[in-house]
Design a protein around this motif. Structure first.
Motif, PDB file in Angstrom:
ATOM      1  N   PRO A 274      -5.048   1.976   5.507  1.00 54.16           N
ATOM      2  CA  PRO A 274      -5.000   0.871   4.540  1.00 54.16           C
ATOM      3  C   PRO A 274      -5.372  -0.452   5.205  1.00 54.16           C
ATOM      4  O   PRO A 274      -5.006  -0.694   6.360  1.00 54.16           O
ATOM      5  CB  PRO A 274      -3.541   0.849   4.086  1.00 54.16           C
TER       6      PRO A 274
ATOM      7  N   GLY B 129      -4.431  -6.027   0.617  1.00 55.79           N
ATOM      8  CA  GLY B 129      -5.179  -5.319  -0.406  1.00 55.79           C
ATOM      9  C   GLY B 129      -5.379  -6.137  -1.654  1.00 55.79           C
ATOM     10  O   GLY B 129      -5.291  -7.375  -1.629  1.00 55.79           O
TER      11      GLY B 129
ATOM     12  N   VAL C 167      -6.298   1.863  -1.102  1.00 58.77           N
ATOM     13  CA  VAL C 167      -7.741   1.717  -0.913  1.00 58.77           C
ATOM     14  C   VAL C 167      -8.174   2.806   0.060  1.00 58.77           C
ATOM     15  O   VAL C 167      -7.595   2.941   1.144  1.00 58.77           O
ATOM     16  CB  VAL C 167      -8.108   0.324  -0.345  1.00 58.77           C
TER      17      VAL C 167
ATOM     18  N   ALA D  23       0.832  -1.198   0.000  1.00 53.49           N
ATOM     19  CA  ALA D  23       0.000   0.000   0.000  1.00 53.49           C
ATOM     20  C   ALA D  23       0.866   1.248   0.000  1.00 53.49           C
ATOM     21  O   ALA D  23       1.895   1.298   0.679  1.00 53.49           O
ATOM     22  CB  ALA D  23      -0.904   0.000   1.231  1.00 53.49           C
TER      23      ALA D  23
ATOM     24  N   PHE E 235     -10.218   2.699  -5.291  1.00 57.17           N
ATOM     25  CA  PHE E 235      -9.123   1.743  -5.443  1.00 57.17           C
ATOM     26  C   PHE E 235      -8.136   2.305  -6.463  1.00 57.17           C
ATOM     27  O   PHE E 235      -8.531   2.632  -7.585  1.00 57.17           O
ATOM     28  CB  PHE E 235      -9.658   0.392  -5.931  1.00 57.17           C
TER      29      PHE E 235
ATOM     30  N   LEU F 200     -12.899  -6.137   0.802  1.00 58.24           N
ATOM     31  CA  LEU F 200     -12.459  -4.772   0.506  1.00 58.24           C
ATOM     32  C   LEU F 200     -13.565  -3.917  -0.106  1.00 58.24           C
ATOM     33  O   LEU F 200     -13.447  -2.695  -0.158  1.00 58.24           O
ATOM     34  CB  LEU F 200     -11.284  -4.783  -0.481  1.00 58.24           C
TER      35      LEU F 200
ATOM     36  N   TRP G 164      -0.740  -0.474  -4.484  1.00 52.45           N
ATOM     37  CA  TRP G 164      -2.161  -0.190  -4.450  1.00 52.45           C
ATOM     38  C   TRP G 164      -2.487   0.783  -3.319  1.00 52.45           C
ATOM     39  O   TRP G 164      -1.676   0.987  -2.411  1.00 52.45           O
ATOM     40  CB  TRP G 164      -2.970  -1.478  -4.268  1.00 52.45           C
TER      41      TRP G 164
ATOM     42  N   LEU H 110      -9.919  -8.052  -6.312  1.00 49.47           N
ATOM     43  CA  LEU H 110     -10.403  -7.319  -5.148  1.00 49.47           C
ATOM     44  C   LEU H 110     -11.312  -8.252  -4.357  1.00 49.47           C
ATOM     45  O   LEU H 110     -12.437  -8.538  -4.782  1.00 49.47           O
ATOM     46  CB  LEU H 110     -11.204  -6.080  -5.566  1.00 49.47           C
TER      47      LEU H 110
END
Length: 186
Positions: free
Chosen positions: A102, A106, A87, A52, A77, A128, A85, A124
């Protein structure tokens, strides 16, 4: 996807995306696929990395904005070709949920590249995703080696500037079953 009308994307570049509901050993989730076709060597692509991180949207990044039910809340996202990544959860347009951090794990991202295409695939997991996804905005930020940024989306709700957070741009309305709510965080 189409480039924002106030911008010029890289010559000959095409950007598309798809979403599938998929079952796994961990339960249902989404498989997002983004495909860039054209002169991929002319794009600024980040080196491989994992985990993340913030700020992915400042460079080449594929994104999804997912409305949660009928209200103003949504998830964002950010998926980088590097494998990194982000989120984010929002209670309303551009208003992050207080204390949002985070998740411990992820999306899983894989990227396949050739001279004329790049395919990013992201898994995903349902944990999430919002419990009741009602509208989705599939978007992309594309950077060239020369530093030119272009913004791509299924629909651009504002002509004056790109705005992926504007819910009028979330035009994909999937016929997907609701996900069970994620357990509360500790």
């Amino acid at each position: 996807m189409q480039v924002h009308p106030g911008e010029q994307g890289p010559a000959g570049l095409g950007v598309s995306a798809s979403l599938d509901l998929v079952a796994s050993d961990d339960g249902p989730g989404w498989l997002l696929r983004y495909r860039l076709e054209g002169d991929i060597d002319a794009l600024a692509l980040p080196p491989p990395a994992v985990g993340a991180t913030d700020g992915l949207w400042r460079h080449t990044c594929l994104e999804a904005f997912v409305q949660d039910g009928d209200g103003p809340s949504y998830h964002e996202f950010n998926l980088s070709p590097s494998g990194q990544w982000a989120v984010y959860r929002f209670s309303a347009e551009r208003q992050r949920v207080p204390g949002d951090a985070p998740p411990p794990s992820g999306p899983t991202i894989t990227t396949e590249r050739s001279a004329d295409s790049l395919v990013l695939q992201a898994w995903l997991p349902g944990a999430l995703l919002p419990a009741r996804p009602t509208a989705i905005g599939l978007t992309a930020v594309i950077e060239t080696l020369g530093g030119q940024i272009s913004h791509w989306a299924l629909h651009h709700p504002r002509a004056d500037r790109p705005d992926f957070h504007h819910s009028a741009g979330w035009t994909f309305r999937p016929a997907l079953p609701p996900f069970p709510p994620a357990p509360p965080s500790a």
